[in-house]
Design an enzyme around this catalytic site. Structure first.
Site, PDB file in Angstrom:
ATOM      1  N   GLU A 274       0.830  -1.216   0.000  1.00  0.00           N
ATOM      2  CA  GLU A 274       0.000   0.000   0.000  1.00  0.00           C
ATOM      3  C   GLU A 274       0.858   1.258   0.000  1.00  0.00           C
ATOM      4  OE1 GLU A 274      -2.850   1.192  -0.312  1.00  0.00           O
ATOM      5  OE2 GLU A 274      -4.357  -0.356   0.034  1.00  0.00           O
TER       6      GLU A 274
ATOM      7  N   ASN B  71     -10.633   4.484   1.076  1.00  0.00           N
ATOM      8  CA  ASN B  71      -9.564   4.299   0.098  1.00  0.00           C
ATOM      9  C   ASN B  71      -9.620   5.435  -0.909  1.00  0.00           C
ATOM     10  OD1 ASN B  71      -7.647   2.088   0.148  1.00  0.00           O
ATOM     11  ND2 ASN B  71      -9.394   0.696   0.177  1.00  0.00           N
TER      12      ASN B  71
ATOM     13  N   ASP C  88     -10.069   0.827  -5.050  1.00  0.00           N
ATOM     14  CA  ASP C  88      -9.044   0.783  -4.002  1.00  0.00           C
ATOM     15  C   ASP C  88      -8.218   2.067  -4.055  1.00  0.00           C
ATOM     16  OD1 ASP C  88      -7.190  -0.210  -2.036  1.00  0.00           O
ATOM     17  OD2 ASP C  88      -7.693  -2.232  -2.643  1.00  0.00           O
TER      18      ASP C  88
END
Length: 300
Positions: free
Chosen positions: A22, A160, A212
């Site tokens: 991430e 997100n 995302d």
């Protein structure tokens, strides 16, 4: 709309595989890419000129991070926000100090996606780690040096896709939980750091993948990972799907522009079944044909 084949112009960088890769951040001064592996409590750095990678263990899971003007970093972790010194290759462990404690609504929560706005304020969302609960206890926080950490938006499940338009006056936020799958746009007051006029920018329930992590390019278009579908989608500022690029993993997690000309799109991913998805958890680089914007730094 153009669809690009999964193997066309896409390069895997390094040989690392993350549990959940991430928050990729391109550090222009170092000409290096940083990102975090959330469940493995690891921060990664990759130098494309040498092909060398470095990693550091963290005391808590870090969901996202931002560069600071003093050369250090701000990391959003499990118990709050932490400042660190620079991550120097060869250094055993970073020096961390907590600058803001966050009391979550329930146990089993952590920070997830986040970044700085164009003015240097840091934004990050929290989530309940057990996504099967579909618990909307997540909040979006704003942090700056003068006011500390402030909850701004609530009732989020899996926040997100946080990003800002080139002029900073539009803020984007997604909720990637299967029961939501929405991307919102907000008017953003650059003087006060206040979002308003929340509206649906993209409803991804009819599109491949859950929304995302995301990035905005120099043309103001919004790039977002289609988790579970192995695609990266580009939307115009009007919310129209412009193109979709296939990547060789099912769960791309977040994308970021980098490289000397900011014309490389880096994509992190989530590790799944080795048998079904042998490159899952890897990080990829591709040339999307557009340039990105420098990642804003935290302003103290």
């Amino acid at each position: 709309m153009n669809a690009v084949a999964a193997t066309m112009g896409i390069e895997r960088i390094g040989n690392m595989r993350c549990g959940v890769g991430e928050s990729p951040v391109w550090h222009g001064g170092e000409r290096a890419l940083y990102w975090t592996d959330i469940p493995n409590r690891t921060l990664w750095r990759w130098d494309p000129s040498s092909g060398q990678s470095s990693s550091w263990q963290l005391p808590e899971m870090a969901g996202c991070m931002a560069m600071a003007a003093d050369g250090g970093w701000l990391l959003a972790m499990e118990s709050g926000l932490f400042r660190s010194t620079a991550f120097v290759p060869g250094m055993v462990a970073p020096l961390l100090r907590r600058v803001a404690k966050v009391t979550h609504a329930r146990e089993g929560m952590r920070f997830n996606d986040g970044r700085c706005d164009r003015q240097g304020r840091f934004w990050a969302g929290t989530m309940v780690m057990d996504m099967s609960r579909a618990a909307d206890d997540g909040q979006l926080y704003r942090y700056d040096f003068s006011d500390g950490v402030t909850p701004v938006l609530s009732s989020l499940i899996t926040p997100n896709g946080l990003a800002f338009s080139p002029d900073g006056r539009t803020m984007y936020l997604s909720d990637s939980h299967p029961t939501r799958q929405l991307v919102w746009a907000f008017n953003y007051d650059i003087d006060t750091g206040t979002p308003s006029n929340q509206r649906v920018f993209v409803d991804m329930t009819a599109l491949p993948g859950r929304p995302d992590g995301a990035a905005v390019d120099a043309e103001g278009c919004y790039w977002i990972c289609g988790n579970d579908a192995g695609q990266i989608h580009r939307f115009t500022p009007a919310g129209k799907l412009d193109r979709s690029i296939a990547v060789p993993v099912a769960k791309p997690a977040m994308c970021a522009f980098g490289g000397e000309k900011l014309d490389t799109l880096y994509v992190t991913s989530i590790r799944t079944s080795d048998a079904e998805d042998p490159m899952s958890g890897a990080v990829f680089a591709l040339q999307p044909g557009v340039q990105g914007l420098p990642e804003p730094m935290l302003k103290d």
